[in-house]
Design a protein around this motif. Structure first.
Motif, mmCIF file in Angstrom:
data_model
loop_
_atom_site.group_PDB
_atom_site.id
_atom_site.type_symbol
_atom_site.label_atom_id
_atom_site.label_comp_id
_atom_site.label_asym_id
_atom_site.label_seq_id
_atom_site.Cartn_x
_atom_site.Cartn_y
_atom_site.Cartn_z
ATOM 1 N N MET A 305 0.860 -1.184 0.000
ATOM 2 C CA MET A 305 0.000 0.000 0.000
ATOM 3 C C MET A 305 0.895 1.231 0.000
ATOM 4 O O MET A 305 1.518 1.554 1.019
ATOM 5 N N ASN A 306 0.945 1.916 -1.117
ATOM 6 C CA ASN A 306 1.829 3.078 -1.254
ATOM 7 C C ASN A 306 1.050 4.373 -0.982
ATOM 8 O O ASN A 306 -0.167 4.354 -0.873
ATOM 9 N N LYS A 307 1.759 5.455 -0.913
ATOM 10 C CA LYS A 307 1.194 6.792 -0.689
ATOM 11 C C LYS A 307 0.513 6.892 0.680
ATOM 12 O O LYS A 307 -0.459 7.632 0.838
ATOM 13 N N CYS A 308 1.007 6.129 1.657
ATOM 14 C CA CYS A 308 0.413 6.196 2.997
ATOM 15 C C CYS A 308 0.612 7.576 3.632
ATOM 16 O O CYS A 308 -0.071 7.926 4.587
ATOM 17 N N ASP A 309 1.546 8.367 3.063
ATOM 18 C CA ASP A 309 1.732 9.732 3.584
ATOM 19 C C ASP A 309 0.507 10.598 3.337
ATOM 20 O O ASP A 309 0.334 11.640 3.970
ATOM 21 N N THR A 310 -0.374 10.172 2.436
ATOM 22 C CA THR A 310 -1.558 10.983 2.145
ATOM 23 C C THR A 310 -2.722 10.634 3.088
ATOM 24 O O THR A 310 -3.795 11.204 2.985
ATOM 25 N N MET A 311 -2.488 9.661 3.978
ATOM 26 C CA MET A 311 -3.572 9.181 4.830
ATOM 27 C C MET A 311 -3.347 9.607 6.272
ATOM 28 O O MET A 311 -2.212 9.584 6.751
ATOM 29 N N GLU A 312 -4.432 9.936 6.955
ATOM 30 C CA GLU A 312 -4.284 10.250 8.367
ATOM 31 C C GLU A 312 -4.104 8.980 9.172
ATOM 32 O O GLU A 312 -3.321 8.913 10.096
ATOM 33 N N TYR A 313 -4.890 7.974 8.848
ATOM 34 C CA TYR A 313 -4.682 6.674 9.492
ATOM 35 C C TYR A 313 -4.980 5.594 8.462
ATOM 36 O O TYR A 313 -5.673 5.839 7.471
ATOM 37 N N THR A 314 -4.424 4.400 8.679
ATOM 38 C CA THR A 314 -4.652 3.316 7.729
ATOM 39 C C THR A 314 -5.177 2.096 8.469
ATOM 40 O O THR A 314 -4.886 1.906 9.644
ATOM 41 N N ARG A 315 -5.947 1.293 7.772
ATOM 42 C CA ARG A 315 -6.517 0.098 8.387
ATOM 43 C C ARG A 315 -6.475 -1.061 7.396
ATOM 44 O O ARG A 315 -7.503 -1.564 6.977
ATOM 45 N N PHE A 316 -5.277 -1.427 6.993
ATOM 46 C CA PHE A 316 -5.152 -2.518 6.044
ATOM 47 C C PHE A 316 -4.826 -3.810 6.782
ATOM 48 O O PHE A 316 -4.222 -3.764 7.849
ATOM 49 N N PRO A 317 -5.205 -4.947 6.202
ATOM 50 C CA PRO A 317 -4.823 -6.209 6.819
ATOM 51 C C PRO A 317 -3.308 -6.271 6.966
ATOM 52 O O PRO A 317 -2.582 -5.658 6.166
ATOM 53 N N LYS A 318 -2.820 -7.009 7.981
ATOM 54 C CA LYS A 318 -1.386 -6.897 8.255
ATOM 55 C C LYS A 318 -0.506 -7.583 7.206
ATOM 56 O O LYS A 318 0.698 -7.381 7.195
ATOM 57 N N GLN A 319 -1.127 -8.365 6.317
ATOM 58 C CA GLN A 319 -0.330 -8.928 5.213
ATOM 59 C C GLN A 319 0.172 -7.827 4.273
ATOM 60 O O GLN A 319 1.126 -8.010 3.540
ATOM 61 N N CYS A 320 -0.543 -6.690 4.246
ATOM 62 C CA CYS A 320 -0.129 -5.599 3.352
ATOM 63 C C CYS A 320 1.042 -4.846 3.966
ATOM 64 O O CYS A 320 1.101 -4.661 5.177
ATOM 65 N N VAL A 321 1.960 -4.403 3.116
ATOM 66 C CA VAL A 321 3.070 -3.591 3.600
ATOM 67 C C VAL A 321 2.724 -2.137 3.329
ATOM 68 O O VAL A 321 2.432 -1.767 2.185
ATOM 69 N N GLU A 322 2.707 -1.325 4.362
ATOM 70 C CA GLU A 322 2.338 0.089 4.201
ATOM 71 C C GLU A 322 3.587 0.936 4.033
ATOM 72 O O GLU A 322 4.475 0.909 4.879
ATOM 73 N N ILE A 323 3.650 1.665 2.946
ATOM 74 C CA ILE A 323 4.843 2.473 2.692
ATOM 75 C C ILE A 323 4.487 3.838 2.093
ATOM 76 O O ILE A 323 3.338 4.091 1.713
#
Ligand SMILES: Nc1nc2c(ncn2[C@@H]2O[C@H](COP(=O)(O)OP(=O)(O)OP(=O)(O)O)[C@@H](O)[C@H]2O)c(=O)[nH]1
Ligand SMILES: [Mg+2]
Length: 400
Positions: A305-323
């Protein structure tokens, strides 16, 4: 600048996304979006796809403008012709023609150029059935531009032989590429392919991970040709390959045209499926997975999951890598996850090499990756990562 007006056929809720994508596509083609009409389709009119009444309305709305009409779907050659006539001999293009036009402007490698031109001509050929009037209806601009600075061959008599010549040249480049892929496989460098929806930040991620300087832009299909760059994780070299982005309803024969280059990129050891965390990521993931399936892809993959800097908070399953490829957040975690995903491929260990056996060690040491060496009185401790397939070659040096 070429002005483009959209006709958006509406079958279901997907129409909204398709329409906003069409606006982005028009801009990516360097043209100017001027308006849109939507038509709910209950029954397709075989002659003109949408109803005659609607076409009259559009003809009226555009009567003082020299605008091109984009039908945001696929039209048969005769439907294109009929709509064009109903709109006062106006230039009409469909979604495939527009996408091909963008592909043509983006193609850089000689193989990419050949592939795009071939796909364009194959698509254009049946659409040039008539004589003079139908040809001139295309005018210039979108749909007539070939790769690079070239203009597409629009003389029906010449197209056939051009298609033939392109096919022959492509066959030769393909053979050469297969050889390269095989060599890469032999050298045992693991490849990571970046795949995913267009504009999700794949090229930006390649640049961030490898220090490369690949073209990244807020445009659809900024990347066309697969580009590979080397990088390291824990002293182990990897190759990262950037690929063309996918799009909903990407015309099937476009995938077909790129199948051979994509296949070589997709014969990777691991794929990173890049999504835009702040965008319609579910649709992006779905589109990517179904396109990959169509291409016969079967390697393991990680969802990024890219562009996480545009999000205030994220709620993705933990298999996803947030970057965020832009800020660099999460990239260390991504490297760890890449290494973990490939853990069966590597053995992390510490070897002990007595000085008496240095020559024996030197003969095979090219097969492993040294991370740290500590010399003692009677030998060297080597902290290393060994490709699993070569582990047996180091049995004599296992740590005491
Ligand atoms: N805010 C933010 N923007 C990003 C990030 N990563 C990429 N972008 C922007 O997203 C846009 C698209 O980036 P690209 O790297 O060209 O995307 P791509 O997936 O390679 O796109 P195509 O090659 O067109 O399929 C650019 O404007 C980037 O600057 C990120 O982590 N955060
Ligand atoms: Mg790109």
């Amino acid at each position: 600048m070429e002005e483009v007006y959209i006709i958006q056929p509406v079958f279901d809720a997907k129409a909204d996304v398709l329409q906003s994508e069409a606006v982005a596509l028009i801009e990516s083609a360097g043209a100017n979006y001027i308006g849109c009409t939507r038509q709910t389709i209950r029954e397709i009119d075989p002659a003109t796809f949408i109803g005659k009444g609607k076409l009259e309305e559009i003809a009226n709305e555009l009567k003082d403008r020299d605008a091109t009409v984009l039908f945001n779907g696929d039209l048969s050659p005769s439907q294109t012709l009929n709509i064009s006539k109903a709109l006062g001999d106006r230039k009409v293009i469909d979604r495939t023609t527009l996408i091909l036009d963008i592909f043509a402007s983006r193609a850089e490698s000689s193989e990419g150029k050949l592939q795009v031109e071939l796909a364009q001509l194959k698509y254009l050929y049946p659409r040039l059935k008539g004589k003079g009037s139908e040809l001139s209806r295309l005018g210039g601009g979108i749909g007539t531009r070939g790769p690079g600075e070239t203009k597409l061959e629009t003389d029906r008599r010449h197209i056939r032989s051009r298609i033939h010549a392109l096919e022959e040249r492509l066959e030769r480049t393909e053979k050469r590429r297969t050889l390269l892929t095989e060599r890469r496989k032999k050298e045992r460098v693991k490849t990571i392919a970046l795949v995913g929806y267009t504009n999700t930040g794949k090229s930006t991620l390649l640049n961030a991970m490898t220090g490369a300087d690949v073209f990244a832009a807020d445009a659809l299909f900024a990347t066309l040709d697969p580009t590979a760059r080397a990088f390291e994780i824990e002293g182990v070299p990897f190759l990262m390959v950037d690929t063309v982005g996918f799009l909903q309803d990407l015309p099937h024969h476009l995938i077909e045209a790129f199948k051979s280059t994509l296949e070589s990129a997709l014969s990777c050891d691991l794929a990173l499926i890049v999504c835009d965390a702040g965008g319609p990521y579910e649709m992006q993931l779905e589109t990517t997975l179904s396109t990959l399936k169509e291409l016969g892809f079967s390697s393991p993959y990680l969802v990024v999951m890219n562009k996480c800097d545009t999000m205030e908070y994220t709620r993705f399953p933990k298999q996803c890598v947030e970057i965020s490829a832009k800020t660099g957040a999460g990239l260390d975690e991504l490297k760890r996850r890449i290494f973990d995903a490939l853990q069966d491929e590597f053995v992390r260990t510490t070897l002990f090499v007595p000085y008496a056996n240095m020559a024996e060690y030197s003969a095979v040491k090219g097969l492993l990756f040294e991370r740290n060496v500590i010399y003692t009185d009677d030998g060297a401790f080597v902290e290393a990562v060994i490709p699993a397939i070569y582990a047996h070659k180091f049995q004599n040096f296992s740590k005491r």
